[in-house]
Write a protein that holds these residues in place. Structure first.
Motif, PDB file in Angstrom:
ATOM      1  N   GLN A  27       0.971  -1.335   0.061  1.00  0.00           N
ATOM      2  CA  GLN A  27      -0.180   0.109   0.101  1.00  0.00           C
ATOM      3  C   GLN A  27       0.777   1.396   0.130  1.00  0.00           C
ATOM      4  OE1 GLN A  27      -0.682   2.163   2.744  1.00  0.00           O
ATOM      5  NE2 GLN A  27      -1.531   3.433   1.507  1.00  0.00           N
ATOM      6  N   VAL A  28       2.102   1.287   0.685  1.00  0.00           N
ATOM      7  CA  VAL A  28       2.886   2.415   0.918  1.00  0.00           C
ATOM      8  C   VAL A  28       3.594   2.451  -0.609  1.00  0.00           C
ATOM      9  CG1 VAL A  28       5.077   3.143   1.653  1.00  0.00           C
ATOM     10  CG2 VAL A  28       3.475   1.794   3.171  1.00  0.00           C
ATOM     11  N   CYS A  29       3.951   1.677  -1.426  1.00  0.00           N
ATOM     12  CA  CYS A  29       4.403   1.546  -2.749  1.00  0.00           C
ATOM     13  C   CYS A  29       3.314   2.433  -3.595  1.00  0.00           C
ATOM     14  CB  CYS A  29       4.749   0.258  -3.159  1.00  0.00           C
ATOM     15  SG  CYS A  29       5.552   0.372  -4.960  1.00  0.00           S
ATOM     16  N   TYR A  30       2.000   1.988  -3.427  1.00  0.00           N
ATOM     17  CA  TYR A  30       0.979   2.406  -4.390  1.00  0.00           C
ATOM     18  C   TYR A  30       0.757   3.990  -4.014  1.00  0.00           C
ATOM     19  CZ  TYR A  30      -2.893   3.635  -7.111  1.00  0.00           C
ATOM     20  OH  TYR A  30      -3.934   4.152  -7.903  1.00  0.00           O
ATOM     21  N   SER A  31       0.821   4.111  -2.724  1.00  0.00           N
ATOM     22  CA  SER A  31       0.492   5.805  -2.378  1.00  0.00           C
ATOM     23  C   SER A  31       1.600   6.517  -2.801  1.00  0.00           C
ATOM     24  CB  SER A  31       0.405   5.603  -0.886  1.00  0.00           C
ATOM     25  OG  SER A  31       1.615   5.444  -0.169  1.00  0.00           O
ATOM     26  N   TYR A  32       2.702   5.988  -2.820  1.00  0.00           N
ATOM     27  CA  TYR A  32       3.841   6.627  -3.585  1.00  0.00           C
ATOM     28  C   TYR A  32       3.480   6.923  -5.081  1.00  0.00           C
ATOM     29  CZ  TYR A  32       7.089   6.248   0.450  1.00  0.00           C
ATOM     30  OH  TYR A  32       7.460   6.336   1.739  1.00  0.00           O
ATOM     31  N   GLU A  34       0.638   7.440  -6.296  1.00  0.00           N
ATOM     32  CA  GLU A  34      -0.188   8.498  -6.357  1.00  0.00           C
ATOM     33  C   GLU A  34       0.255  10.076  -5.785  1.00  0.00           C
ATOM     34  OE1 GLU A  34      -4.122   8.025  -4.208  1.00  0.00           O
ATOM     35  OE2 GLU A  34      -4.794   6.072  -5.505  1.00  0.00           O
ATOM     36  N   SER A  35       1.012   9.895  -5.015  1.00  0.00           N
ATOM     37  CA  SER A  35       1.599  11.010  -4.641  1.00  0.00           C
ATOM     38  C   SER A  35       2.620  11.836  -5.550  1.00  0.00           C
ATOM     39  CB  SER A  35       2.059  11.197  -3.121  1.00  0.00           C
ATOM     40  OG  SER A  35       3.409  10.208  -3.140  1.00  0.00           O
ATOM     41  N   GLY A  36       3.269  10.965  -6.479  1.00  0.00           N
ATOM     42  CA  GLY A  36       4.480  11.357  -7.191  1.00  0.00           C
ATOM     43  C   GLY A  36       5.791  11.289  -6.542  1.00  0.00           C
ATOM     44  N   LYS A  37       5.732  10.528  -5.529  1.00  0.00           N
ATOM     45  CA  LYS A  37       7.148  10.219  -4.792  1.00  0.00           C
ATOM     46  C   LYS A  37       7.619   9.069  -5.475  1.00  0.00           C
ATOM     47  CE  LYS A  37       5.670  11.725  -0.276  1.00  0.00           C
ATOM     48  NZ  LYS A  37       5.557  11.328   1.149  1.00  0.00           N
ATOM     49  N   ARG A  38       7.417   8.364  -6.412  1.00  0.00           N
ATOM     50  CA  ARG A  38       7.930   7.086  -7.167  1.00  0.00           C
ATOM     51  C   ARG A  38       7.227   7.227  -8.374  1.00  0.00           C
ATOM     52  NH1 ARG A  38       7.863   1.404  -4.513  1.00  0.00           N
ATOM     53  NH2 ARG A  38       9.575   2.388  -3.378  1.00  0.00           N
ATOM     54  N   ASP A  39       7.957   7.206  -9.648  1.00  0.00           N
ATOM     55  CA  ASP A  39       7.821   6.944 -10.786  1.00  0.00           C
ATOM     56  C   ASP A  39       6.756   5.549 -10.956  1.00  0.00           C
ATOM     57  OD1 ASP A  39       8.914   9.172 -11.705  1.00  0.00           O
ATOM     58  OD2 ASP A  39      10.665   8.462 -12.427  1.00  0.00           O
ATOM     59  N   ILE A  40       5.989   5.711 -11.929  1.00  0.00           N
ATOM     60  CA  ILE A  40       5.025   4.602 -12.118  1.00  0.00           C
ATOM     61  C   ILE A  40       5.432   3.906 -13.406  1.00  0.00           C
ATOM     62  CG2 ILE A  40       2.825   3.671 -12.762  1.00  0.00           C
ATOM     63  CD1 ILE A  40       1.785   6.240 -11.803  1.00  0.00           C
ATOM     64  N   PRO A  41       6.180   2.363 -12.986  1.00  0.00           N
ATOM     65  CA  PRO A  41       6.876   1.726 -14.082  1.00  0.00           C
ATOM     66  C   PRO A  41       5.737   1.622 -15.168  1.00  0.00           C
ATOM     67  CG  PRO A  41       6.942   0.599 -12.048  1.00  0.00           C
ATOM     68  CD  PRO A  41       6.038   1.789 -11.740  1.00  0.00           C
ATOM     69  N   THR A  42       6.434   1.280 -16.505  1.00  0.00           N
ATOM     70  CA  THR A  42       5.505   0.994 -17.691  1.00  0.00           C
ATOM     71  C   THR A  42       4.343  -0.085 -17.425  1.00  0.00           C
ATOM     72  OG1 THR A  42       7.051   1.726 -19.049  1.00  0.00           O
ATOM     73  CG2 THR A  42       5.237   0.745 -20.093  1.00  0.00           C
ATOM     74  N   ASP A  43       4.770  -1.115 -16.873  1.00  0.00           N
ATOM     75  CA  ASP A  43       3.851  -2.176 -16.706  1.00  0.00           C
ATOM     76  C   ASP A  43       2.563  -2.127 -15.823  1.00  0.00           C
ATOM     77  OD1 ASP A  43       5.993  -2.439 -14.695  1.00  0.00           O
ATOM     78  OD2 ASP A  43       5.261  -4.476 -14.353  1.00  0.00           O
ATOM     79  N   VAL A  44       2.915  -1.209 -14.944  1.00  0.00           N
ATOM     80  CA  VAL A  44       1.883  -0.680 -14.044  1.00  0.00           C
ATOM     81  C   VAL A  44       0.965   0.250 -14.538  1.00  0.00           C
ATOM     82  CG1 VAL A  44       1.669   0.538 -11.549  1.00  0.00           C
ATOM     83  CG2 VAL A  44       3.554  -1.257 -11.831  1.00  0.00           C
TER      84      VAL A  44
END
Length: 76
Positions: A27-32, A34-44
């Motif tokens: 859930q923490v990874c996903y929240s990142y 949504e918040s832009g703290k982590r780039d979303i990989p292409t497959d995701v």
């Protein structure tokens, strides 16, 4: 982009933990995502587009057209 994935999730009445389970991440990874703290990989990004039945261009903010492109057809 991040606002759009949050809005789509909320419109679908899903929780972050629901998306995390679907994407097989925490859930923490996903929240990142949504918040832009982590780039979303292409497959995701592709999995989210398929889940919400929108184009990846819509998720990326390149268009306001939600519908995915028809298979085998050019966008031009």
């Amino acid at each position: 982009m991040y606002r759009r994935i949050r809005d789509l999730r909320e419109d679908a009445d899903l929780l972050q933990k629901d998306l995390a389970a679907y994407l097989q991440c925490t859930q923490v990874c996903y929240s990142y995502y949504e918040s832009g703290k982590r780039d979303i990989p292409t497959d995701v990004l592709i999995r989210l587009a398929k889940l919400y039945q929108v184009s990846t261009d819509y998720l990326l903010g390149l268009t306001d057209r939600r519908q995915p492109y028809p298979a085998g057809k050019s966008r031009t």
